[in-house]
Write an enzyme that holds these catalytic residues in place. Sequence first.
Site, PDB file in Angstrom:
ATOM      1  CE1 TYR A  17      -4.899  10.967 -13.955  1.00  0.00           C
ATOM      2  CE2 TYR A  17      -4.432  12.282 -15.630  1.00  0.00           C
ATOM      3  CZ  TYR A  17      -4.352  11.090 -15.258  1.00  0.00           C
ATOM      4  OH  TYR A  17      -3.181  10.633 -15.423  1.00  0.00           O
ATOM      5  CG  ASP A  71      -1.662   1.282   1.160  1.00  0.00           C
ATOM      6  OD1 ASP A  71      -1.818   1.840   0.449  1.00  0.00           O
ATOM      7  OD2 ASP A  71      -2.530   1.128   2.500  1.00  0.00           O
TER       8      ASP A  71
END
Length: 320
Positions: free
Chosen positions: A142, A53
């Site tokens: 984004y 992660d």
Amino acid sequence: MKRILVVGAGGQIGTELVPHLQKVYGKENVVAGEVREDVVKKLSENCEAIKLDALDIQGYGEAIKKYKIDGIYNLVALLSAKGEMNPLLAWNINMGALLNSLNLAKEFKCALFTPSSIGAFGENTPHKGTPQDTVMRPNTIYGVCKVSGELLSDYYFHKFGVDTRSVRFPGIISNGCLPGGGTTDYAVEVFYEVFKNGKYTCTVPQDAYMDMLYMPDALEATTQLMEADPTKLIHRNSFNIANMSFTPEELFNAIKKRIPTFTWNYEIDPVKAAISASWPDYMDDSCARAEWGWNPKWDLDAMIDDMLKICKQKVEQGLY
Ligand code: SER
């Protein structure tokens, strides 16, 4: 010898970058990190794969130490259209993964590649022949992450000497793993739908002209830039790279020339319409060509022929 960790290895780029890196640097020198357990299992059939992660800096750092990593490819990102559904989540994931990558690259003296995107540009950017250095005011989360990422990566290079390098990827067309949540995804999906249903419903406007790139060129660009002589790099984060641009209508007509029964229609997603309208039509990639020898090989016709051949096989084998 280079020891490489790919983070976010199970996505559209990672699925093909891992085998490419194995070819360049040796199978034993590439580790694939991925957060989804089922994807880790699948990746482990062909490489050293670990559950990782990128937001867990301790686990991320331990992997770097354990595998003696000196090069990180950070591919973790929520794409443009998906990001608009949950901007805070997109910021936390995209910037969290980048900041951890930068700080660990600094601590463990690793080189770091993080893709930027055509999404880093916005409405006020010149859309035709978009220069390397120009206005960057994106209107998606984004894009905000990509511009911030470019600036931070340059900052870590200048301030701390971290070897950060990056390209602004156009929409990437590929056949390894489907993209998810991007505005340019249509240019991948259509190749499967041609064989599954004989028709395609496109959510991007028919005249949305955008830069695209075929995956083999994207892979080549990545390793070419990471191997480039640093003394030749005037820019670092991030280089425009381009080699084909088209609208959905142009792509679909080119497919129809080869498969005359193919049909399509449009059900426009307003979010994707706004995003695609704000992105460049075609970028000027002369700095990448001059500074590290960017020289793409695939044109539109060759890409279409190759995609049709491979996607046909995948659909026939029931893989999509
Ligand atoms: N392919 C990405 C997207 O559409 C752009 O980098 O979001």
